[in-house]
Scaffold this motif. Structure first.
Motif, mmCIF file in Angstrom:
data_model
loop_
_atom_site.group_PDB
_atom_site.id
_atom_site.type_symbol
_atom_site.label_atom_id
_atom_site.label_comp_id
_atom_site.label_asym_id
_atom_site.label_seq_id
_atom_site.Cartn_x
_atom_site.Cartn_y
_atom_site.Cartn_z
ATOM 1 N N LEU A 298 -42.921 25.052 -11.214
ATOM 2 C CA LEU A 298 -42.290 26.322 -11.579
ATOM 3 C C LEU A 298 -41.162 26.651 -10.605
ATOM 4 O O LEU A 298 -40.074 27.066 -11.011
ATOM 5 C CB LEU A 298 -43.338 27.437 -11.584
ATOM 6 C CG LEU A 298 -42.844 28.828 -12.017
ATOM 7 C CD1 LEU A 298 -42.399 28.807 -13.488
ATOM 8 C CD2 LEU A 298 -43.934 29.859 -11.802
ATOM 9 N N SER A 299 -41.407 26.440 -9.296
ATOM 10 C CA SER A 299 -40.383 26.717 -8.282
ATOM 11 C C SER A 299 -39.202 25.771 -8.398
ATOM 12 O O SER A 299 -38.058 26.145 -8.116
ATOM 13 C CB SER A 299 -40.994 26.608 -6.878
ATOM 14 O OG SER A 299 -42.010 27.572 -6.684
ATOM 15 N N ALA A 300 -39.471 24.530 -8.796
ATOM 16 C CA ALA A 300 -38.420 23.520 -8.857
ATOM 17 C C ALA A 300 -37.558 23.639 -10.102
ATOM 18 O O ALA A 300 -36.387 23.249 -10.090
ATOM 19 C CB ALA A 300 -39.040 22.122 -8.781
ATOM 20 N N THR A 301 -38.108 24.176 -11.193
ATOM 21 C CA THR A 301 -37.404 24.149 -12.478
ATOM 22 C C THR A 301 -36.949 25.511 -12.970
ATOM 23 O O THR A 301 -36.230 25.599 -13.961
ATOM 24 C CB THR A 301 -38.306 23.512 -13.564
ATOM 25 O OG1 THR A 301 -39.518 24.266 -13.662
ATOM 26 C CG2 THR A 301 -38.631 22.072 -13.209
ATOM 27 N N SER A 302 -37.347 26.570 -12.307
ATOM 28 C CA SER A 302 -36.924 27.909 -12.727
ATOM 29 C C SER A 302 -36.365 28.664 -11.529
ATOM 30 O O SER A 302 -36.574 28.274 -10.380
ATOM 31 C CB SER A 302 -38.098 28.682 -13.337
ATOM 32 O OG SER A 302 -39.144 28.834 -12.394
ATOM 33 N N LYS A 303 -35.665 29.732 -11.796
ATOM 34 C CA LYS A 303 -35.026 30.512 -10.736
ATOM 35 C C LYS A 303 -36.086 31.212 -9.888
ATOM 36 O O LYS A 303 -36.977 31.885 -10.410
ATOM 37 C CB LYS A 303 -34.071 31.532 -11.339
ATOM 38 C CG LYS A 303 -33.157 32.197 -10.316
ATOM 39 C CD LYS A 303 -32.104 33.037 -11.015
ATOM 40 C CE LYS A 303 -31.171 33.700 -9.997
ATOM 41 N NZ LYS A 303 -30.386 32.708 -9.235
ATOM 42 N N THR A 304 -35.985 31.032 -8.576
ATOM 43 C CA THR A 304 -36.960 31.627 -7.664
ATOM 44 C C THR A 304 -36.814 33.148 -7.647
ATOM 45 O O THR A 304 -35.699 33.683 -7.614
ATOM 46 C CB THR A 304 -36.744 31.077 -6.234
ATOM 47 O OG1 THR A 304 -36.867 29.663 -6.261
ATOM 48 C CG2 THR A 304 -37.768 31.657 -5.274
ATOM 49 N N ASP A 305 -37.923 33.832 -7.666
ATOM 50 C CA ASP A 305 -37.925 35.292 -7.592
ATOM 51 C C ASP A 305 -37.788 35.701 -6.126
ATOM 52 O O ASP A 305 -38.756 36.082 -5.473
ATOM 53 C CB ASP A 305 -39.221 35.833 -8.204
ATOM 54 C CG ASP A 305 -39.241 37.357 -8.247
ATOM 55 O OD1 ASP A 305 -38.220 37.984 -7.895
ATOM 56 O OD2 ASP A 305 -40.294 37.922 -8.617
ATOM 57 N N VAL A 306 -36.555 35.631 -5.615
ATOM 58 C CA VAL A 306 -36.342 35.904 -4.199
ATOM 59 C C VAL A 306 -36.639 37.349 -3.855
ATOM 60 O O VAL A 306 -37.009 37.666 -2.721
ATOM 61 C CB VAL A 306 -34.908 35.522 -3.773
ATOM 62 C CG1 VAL A 306 -34.682 34.027 -3.919
ATOM 63 C CG2 VAL A 306 -33.861 36.297 -4.559
ATOM 64 N N GLN A 307 -36.485 38.258 -4.822
ATOM 65 C CA GLN A 307 -36.756 39.655 -4.516
ATOM 66 C C GLN A 307 -38.237 39.891 -4.239
ATOM 67 O O GLN A 307 -38.594 40.782 -3.472
ATOM 68 C CB GLN A 307 -36.271 40.538 -5.671
ATOM 69 C CG GLN A 307 -34.753 40.620 -5.766
ATOM 70 C CD GLN A 307 -34.100 41.053 -4.464
ATOM 71 O OE1 GLN A 307 -34.548 41.984 -3.798
ATOM 72 N NE2 GLN A 307 -33.032 40.347 -4.094
ATOM 73 N N ARG A 308 -39.100 39.085 -4.845
ATOM 74 C CA ARG A 308 -40.533 39.195 -4.537
ATOM 75 C C ARG A 308 -40.783 38.833 -3.079
ATOM 76 O O ARG A 308 -41.537 39.517 -2.380
ATOM 77 C CB ARG A 308 -41.348 38.291 -5.454
ATOM 78 C CG ARG A 308 -42.855 38.340 -5.175
ATOM 79 C CD ARG A 308 -43.633 37.542 -6.199
ATOM 80 N NE ARG A 308 -43.396 36.115 -6.085
ATOM 81 C CZ ARG A 308 -44.070 35.316 -5.234
ATOM 82 N NH1 ARG A 308 -45.000 35.822 -4.432
ATOM 83 N NH2 ARG A 308 -43.813 34.029 -5.192
#
Length: 381
Positions: A298-308
């Motif tokens: 999930l981390s490698a293929t989708s945009k990371t939720d940096v705000q979390r």
């Protein structure tokens, strides 16, 4: 709390503007030049320690396999910042313990006693390349190697015999500048490693960016409980806790977004996941792979939720006031030294320099007023 720096010496992100090998060479040379300039600035401004990693074959993430060379140069080009091996890979396949004793002591001599000696055993990607076992035998070799190094520093002449290593009677030189030797730390990415560090009277280097501050506090409490029952592995008892995370201090978050701050954070987490999937996951058991893969993928293929990550203070990003508030949470969790990982992603060099200046001008004075314990916890036993 004290503020430290942590450097992996990360080249700028691909694509590079020159063909191989010239693009790689240029990116690596610029990363070193910029890191040295940043560290020299931090030295002048009063940062406590700079930690330099030992990583091998870390494509795109780190170009720093020889920390002793970097720290030796810094020993002669800085005046007060302490110099941390972050960390020395100890199992015998990586390096003979005599070479560790020599290189750590040499940097301590050149710096007139500014070394902090971090130790670890690495991960399967590096271990398999050097013939190091990826099971608990590497932990046994890590412990044995530390005992050998400390023995070489303590005795005029030293010999050793075990199923893992035969070493004839020899005089190890030079001896460390610090008496009896530099403080020793253990890298920990799991609860069991934190217990190990406490049990052996070693400083704890918490090297995981996947924990919340609350989870880190629990690990630190477990570590100190083990410290209370410790049987020191070395001649120095070190009960300090160091933790690292991404740190960037800026005047304005909108301006920082324009020069790539959030893109850099997102790239860093995605690159870590991609690297783990390609190089680390294949060495895990099938059961461990099945547990780890969904989240990594999930981390490698989708945009990371940096705000979390930002909202949970797993990263420290913002204005000086915001950074101070987040850093105090780490202090309250039991962190003595915050290892600020500042050279990451696509961040321009001048913005990292300014971030260091902002932390020194606005955050460090407040931390000093709150007090710290880093000067009093490495005690001869």
């Amino acid at each position: 709390m004290k503020l430290d720096l942590l450097y992996e010496i990360q080249p700028k992100v691909r694509p590079w503007d020159l063909p191989h090998p010239y693009g790689q060479r240029k990116a690596e040379q610029e990363a070193y030049d910029e890191a040295i300039e940043q560290i020299q600035l931090a030295d002048r401004l009063g940062f406590h320690t700079v930690w330099v990693v030992e990583h091998h074959f870390r494509d795109g993430r780190s170009a720093c396999p020889a920390s002793e060379v970097v720290l030796g140069g810094l020993a002669l080009s800085t005046r007060q910042i302490r110099l941390g091996f972050g960390v020395t890979l100890m199992p015998f396949g990586f390096i003979h313990p005599a070479r560790v004793a020599e290189k750590v002591a040499t940097v301590d001599v050149l710096s007139h006693g500014r070394v902090e000696w971090g130790t670890g055993r690495s991960t399967p990607m590096e271990q398999t390349a050097f013939g190091v076992p990826i099971d608990d035998r590497s932990r046994d070799q890590w412990k044995e190697a530390i005992e050998i190094v400390v023995g070489m520093w303590a005795e005029e002449k030293y010999s050793y015999s075990s199923p893992n290593l035969e070493f004839p009677l020899r005089m190890q030189t030079p001896k460390p500048f610090q008496d009896p030797h530099p403080p020793v730390w253990q890298a920990a990415t799991s609860d069991s490693s934190a217990v190990s560090a406490g049990r052996y009277g070693l400083g704890l280097l918490s090297l995981s960016l996947s924990r919340t501050v609350e989870q880190m506090a629990e690990v630190i409490a477990t570590y100190h409980a083990a410290q209370a029952q410790s049987e020191p592995l070395t001649h120095v008892r070190n009960d300090r806790v160091g933790a690292y995370t991404l740190v960037h201090c800026c005047d304005d978050l909108d301006q920082a977004q324009a020069y790539g701050l959030w893109d850099s954070v997102e790239w860093w987490y995605r690159n870590l996941a991609e690297f783990t999937i390609e190089w680390e996951l294949p060495h895990l058991s099938k059961e461990a792979q099945e547990r780890a893969f969904p989240l990594l993928n999930l981390s490698a293929t989708s945009k990371t939720d940096v705000q979390r990550y930002q909202e949970q203070d797993m990263i420290i990003i913002g204005t000086p006031e915001m950074c101070l508030e987040k850093i105090i949470r780490y202090e309250e969790a039991g962190v003595d030294q915050l290892l600020c990982y500042m050279q990451f992603g696509m961040l321009p060099h001048e913005t990292v320099m300014h971030s260091i200046e902002l932390l020194a001008e606005h955050v460090m004075p407040e931390l000093e007023r709150r007090g710290h314990r880093v000067s009093a916890t490495a005690v001869a036993v």
